[in-house]
Design an enzyme around this catalytic site. Structure first.
Site, PDB file in Angstrom:
ATOM      1  N   HIS B 265       0.839  -1.209   0.000  1.00  0.00           N
ATOM      2  CA  HIS B 265       0.000   0.000   0.000  1.00  0.00           C
ATOM      3  C   HIS B 265       0.874   1.259   0.000  1.00  0.00           C
ATOM      4  O   HIS B 265       0.724   2.132  -0.869  1.00  0.00           O
ATOM      5  CB  HIS B 265      -0.919  -0.018   1.226  1.00  0.00           C
ATOM      6  N   GLU B 266       1.790   1.340   0.955  1.00  0.00           N
ATOM      7  CA  GLU B 266       2.658   2.518   1.011  1.00  0.00           C
ATOM      8  C   GLU B 266       3.540   2.572  -0.233  1.00  0.00           C
ATOM      9  O   GLU B 266       3.864   3.648  -0.732  1.00  0.00           O
ATOM     10  CB  GLU B 266       3.510   2.518   2.280  1.00  0.00           C
TER      11      GLU B 266
END
Lengths: 501, 501
Positions: B265-266
Site C-alpha cells: 500500500h505505502e
C-alpha cells in the site's frame, strides 16, 4: 547597543542556529544511514539553503556589534554568555574569511565530493575523486591564506581549527618522538611469532553482531533513550544535543572485533556529548571541545579501557553469551592477546594501538605537503604508498586500501588527522590522573564502566565548551602534553605482550 | 510588479519552501523511525523554528502581489509557473480565511487534541476527548462558513479541501449505490463457511519478514535507490522528491500479511511520488495530486493487483523462498482465498476489500451530521455504534474499538475519509482502462509489475500537480466517476470467492 539587548539577540541567534544545525545534522545522519542512494539530489538543495540561512544568522552589520558589546562587558556578563560570545567571535572570524557565495558553493562541493568519494572508494578509482580533491584543497588553501593573512603557514591555520593551539612547531617534535620511540619496538615485534588465534577466523553473523553491539553499548554505560546506533560505510558520531546522539558502525561478517571497537570508540564520543551540563544545551557551549579532546575520550574507551587485560574478563563473558560457538574455550588472556596483536597494516581504522600513530603521522606528512603547496594531487597516491612502505613496511595494493580509505578529505577536513594522535596521548595522561582517584582496573573488570564515565564527566564532559580547551586538558591531565606518557604506555604494554625487554 | 520579477520571486519562495519542508520531513521520518526516545526535546525546538520560517516565506504584503501578477498574465506565463501560482493562491486563500491568532490557537488545539485522543483511545474514554472534538468541529465550521461565504454547505467546503470537486451531491448517490449493491452480498457471505486456513496461524519471524519486504518492494517495481523502508507504529509514506521517498511498515510476528499489505500500500503511494516528472521536482507541482488520487494508487496495488488471483502465483513463490516452513504445501488458490476472506469487523484499517467502503460510509454519514449541524458531540458514539450494527451487523464493545479508533478527527481532518472510498472506486475505473491497453493479468502473474506502473505513470504519476485533478482522473478512468464499476468489481470478485450467484 545595550548589553541586555545584545544578550537577547545573541540568544535568539543561538536558537536559530540550533534549529538549523539540528536539521542539517539529522539530514546528514539520515543521508549516511537509511536514506535511499539517489536522495543526494534533494539533500544537496536542502542543505545548501539551510547553510545559507545559518550563514545569515550572523551576517550583516549588527552581529559584530552584538559580540563586541558583550565582549567589552565581561564584568556585567555571566560566565556562560561571555564564553558564548568568545566562541561565536572565533566562528565569526573563521566564517567571514570567505564570502557567502564561496561558502555556499563549498557546501555543495563537499556534498558532491562525499558522494563521488564513496563511489571512487568502491571502485578503487582515485582519478574519479582527484578533481574534487583538488577543488577542496584549493578552497582550504584560499581560506588559510586569507585567515592567516600571510603571517602563518597555511597548514598551521588549519591545524589550529581542529585543535586550538596545535601547530607544526608542536607536532613535528611530537611525531618525531613517536617515530623514534616506537619504530624500534615495531621492528622487534616483527621478529616475534605473530599472535594469530584460530577463534578470530570464525564467521560472526551480522544479526548476532547487532545484538552484541547493543550489549557493548550497555556495558559502556550508554543510555539507549539518548543514543542510537546506525550502520554506515565509515563509523561516526553526531550529537544534536545531550539527549539525541547518533553513532554508527560497519559490520564485517569475517571480523567481530572491527565493529565492536567502532561501537566502543564512537560510544566514547557519544558519552562526551551526553555528559555536557543540561544548562549548556541548545547553545554553542553544548557538546565537546576540540577534536583532540573528543578523540581522547573515544580512544580512552576503545584502547585504554576496552583493550585492557582487566576488561577482557567481562567482555569475554558477553561475547560468549552472544557467540557461544565462535568463542568456545577461549580464555580472557587469549582474548586480550587477540585484540592487542600488533602488525603493520594498510587501514588506519583497523590498525592496532601501537602502529596507529604512524598511520596518523603519514597523513600529517602528506597534508603538510598538500597544503603548504609542494605536493600535486596526482602525486598523492604515489607518496602515500611510499610512506606506508617506509614507516610500516607494507605494500598498498590499490587506492581503496590506500589513499581513498578515509572520508576526511572528501569533507575537506585537512588538519583533522593529528587530533587522533594527540587525543591518544591526552588519554594516557588522563588515565594516569584517574588512577590516583579511582580503582580504574577494578571498575574495568566489573564490566560496568559508569564510574569511569563519571570521572571523565566531572573533569571534562560537563564543561562542554564552557572552559578553554587548555584549561580542561590541564585539569584532566594534571600537566601539559608530554608525549613520553603515551610512548611509555605503549612500550610497557607491547613489551609485556610480546615478551620483550 | 513586473511579471519577470514575480516569477523570480515565486521560484525563490518555492526553493525556500522545498528546503524547509525537506528538512521537516526528514526530521519527522527520523523521529518516527530511528531517533532515540529522548530526542523529542531538540526535535520540537528545531521543528518549531523551521515551521515559523516556512510560514514567513509567504507572509507580508508582497506575496499576494506576486501571485496576482502571475495569475493576471496567463498568456505570458508558462504552463508550469501559472499552475504553481494557481495552487499557491489556493493555499494562501485557505490559510488567510482565519486570522493569524485563530490559526495559531488552532495549531495548539490540534496538538492538545492529538495527545488527549491518544490517551482517551487507550482508556476507551470518549468523554475525555469530547470537549476537544467539540472545539475542533467549531473551528472547522467557522472556517467553512467564512470560506464558503454562505454560498456552499459547510461540509461541501471541507470535502473540497481534500478532494477537489467532491461534494455531498456527488457522494450521497455514490455511497447509496455502494450500500445498495454491497449490503446483500455481505449478508450472503455471512451465511457461508468462513475462510480460515491453518497456515495463517503460523509465526513469521520479523527478521524473515524484513527480507520478505525487500522482495515485495522489488516485485512492485520500487527502485531501492529512490525509496527505503523504515519501521514505525503506524505505516506511512513521506516523499521529499521523486528520488527520495520513505515508506514504513509495522511487523507483527503472528501475522505476515499485515506488514506485507502495508508495504504494498505505502509502496503504491511511493510509486506515485516517484513517477512525477523530473522538471516538476523541488516545486509545489512535484508529488501527488488529491488525497483520493493518492489513495487510488496505493489501493490499486494493494487490492486490485496484489490481492488478485494472478499475482498470488509469484507472491506464493516469494513467500515460499522466505518462509518455506510456514507456507509448505500451500497452493496459490489457498493463498488467494486467505488474503481475500471477508468478514464484517470493527476496525477500518483492518477491514477487507468488500466491507471497507462501508466503514468509510459510516464516517461520511456522521461527518455530514456533525458539520452541517444536526448531531451533537455527545450523541456521536451512540450513532457510531448504531450504524456499525445497521450496516456491518457488528456490536461495538467500547469506544476504543469504535469512535475513538481513527486519528483523523483529532487533527480536525473532517472530510478526509471519503477519499479512501473514492480512491478505491477511481482505481477500478483505471483498471478497466488499463486492461484495454496492456495484459494486466499476464503482468501480475509474471510478478514484475513495472509495466503496470509504467501505464499509471503515463496517465497519472508524471503530471504531479500540473494538471487539474479532474483532468487527470478523466484521462486515466476514460470517463467520469461511476460507482457501478467499483461495486461491480467487488460483486464479481466476492461472488466467485464464496460461490454465490
Amino acid at each position: 547597543m545595550e548589553l541586555k539587548t545584545a544578550i537577547e539577540k545573541l540568544n535568539e541567534i543561538q536558537k536559530a542556529q540550533y534549529a538549523l544545525r539540528h536539521a542539517m545534522s539529522v539530514i546528514y545522519v539520515d543521508g549516511d544511514t537509511v536514506a535511499p542512494k539517489n536522495s543526494w539530489k534533494g539533500r544537496g538543495k536542502a542543505l545548501a539553503y539551510l547553510s545559507e540561512l545559518d550563514y545569515k544568522t550572523t551576517d550583516g552589520p549588527e552581529y559584530p556589534e552584538i559580540l563586541e558589546t558583550i565582549l567589552a562587558n565581561r564584568e556585567n556578563t555571566d560566565e556562560k554568555t561571555f564564553r558564548q560570545a568568545e566562541l561565536m567571535k572565533e566562528d565569526y572570524d573563521n566564517m567571514h574569511v570567505m564570502s557567502m557565495e564561496e561558502y555556499v558553493a563549498f557546501q555543495e562541493l563537499t556534498n558532491e565530493a562525499d558522494t563521488v568519494w564513496h563511489e571512487a572508494k568502491e571502485k578503487s578509482d582515485y582519478a574519479m575523486f582527484a578533481p574534487l580533491l583538488e577543488k577542496l584543497i584549493d578552497y582550504q588553501k584560499r581560506y588559510a591564506e586569507r585567515k592567516g593573512k600571510g603571517e602563518k603557514k597555511l597548514y598551521d591555520v588549519l591545524l589550529d581549527e581542529y585543535e586550538k593551539g596545535a601547530s607544526m612547531a608542536m607536532l613535528d617534535p611530537f611525531f618525531q618522538q613517536i617515530r623514534e620511540d616506537l619504530t624500534p619496538l615495531i621492528l622487534e615485534i616483527a621478529k616475534k611469532p605473530a599472535i594469530d588465534p584460530p577463534f578470530l577466523k570464525n564467521t560472526w553473523p551480522i544479526a548476532q553482531q547487532r545484538i552484541f553491539s547493543e550489549k557493548v553499548m550497555r556495558m559502556e554505560g550508554i543510555d539507549p533513550d539518548c543514543c542510537t546506533l546506525g550502520e554506515t560505510e565509515h563509523p561516526f558520531t553526531d550529537g544534536m544535543n545531550k539527549w539525541d546522539v547518533r553513532i554508527t558502525t560497519h559490520y564485517h561478517e569475517e571480523d567481530a572485533l572491527s565493529s565492536m571497537f567502532s561501537v566502543i570508540h564512537e560510544g566514547g564520543h557519544a558519552l562526551y556529548d551526553m555528559g555536557s551540563a543540561d544548562d549548556l544545551q541548545f547553545t554553542c557551549l553544548a557538546g565537546g571541545s576540540t577534536m583532540g579532546i573528543h578523540e581522547s575520550q573515544s580512544r580512552f574507551y576503545e584502547n585504554l579501557i576496552c583493550r585492557s587485560r582487566a576488561f577482557c574478563k567481562p567482555l569475554l563473558k558477553v561475547m560468549q553469551e552472544v557467540f557461544p560457538e565462535q568463542t568456545k574455550g577461549v580464555t580472557a588472556e587469549e582474548l586480550y592477546r587477540a585484540i592487542n596483536k600488533s602488525q603493520p597494516s594498510l587501514i588506519r581504522t583497523e590498525a592496532d594501538e601501537l602502529t596507529y600513530p604512524l598511520h596518523v603521522m603519514i597523513r600529517y606528512e602528506i597534508e603538510k605537503g598538500m597544503i603548504n603547496g609542494d605536493l600535486k594531487v596526482s602525486e598523492l597516491p604515489g607518496i602515500w604508498n611510499e610512506l606506508y612502505k617506509k614507516y610500516l613496511g607494507v605494500t598498498v595494493p590499490d587506492d581503496r586500501h590506500g589513499i581513498l580509505q578515509d572520508s576526511h578529505w572528501s569533507g575537506a577536513g585537512f588538519g583533522y588527522f593529528p587530533s587522533y594522535a594527540l587525543g591518544s596521548a591526552y588519554g594516557v595522561q588522563m588515565l594516569r590522573q584517574m588512577e590516583k582517584d579511582i580503582d580504574v582496573w577494578g571498575i574495568a573488570e566489573s564490566g560496568d564502566l559508569r564510574p569511569i564515565t563519571a570521572w571523565l564527566a566531572d573533569k571534562i564532559h560537563r564543561y562542554g565548551c564552557l572552559k578553554k580547551p587548555q584549561e580542561v586538558l590541564l585539569n584532566a591531565m594534571g600537566g601539559p602534553l608530554d608525549a613520553s606518557f603515551y610512548t611509555g604506555y605503549l612500550k610497557d604494554k607491547y613489551e609485556d605482550l610480546y615478551g620483550i625487554g
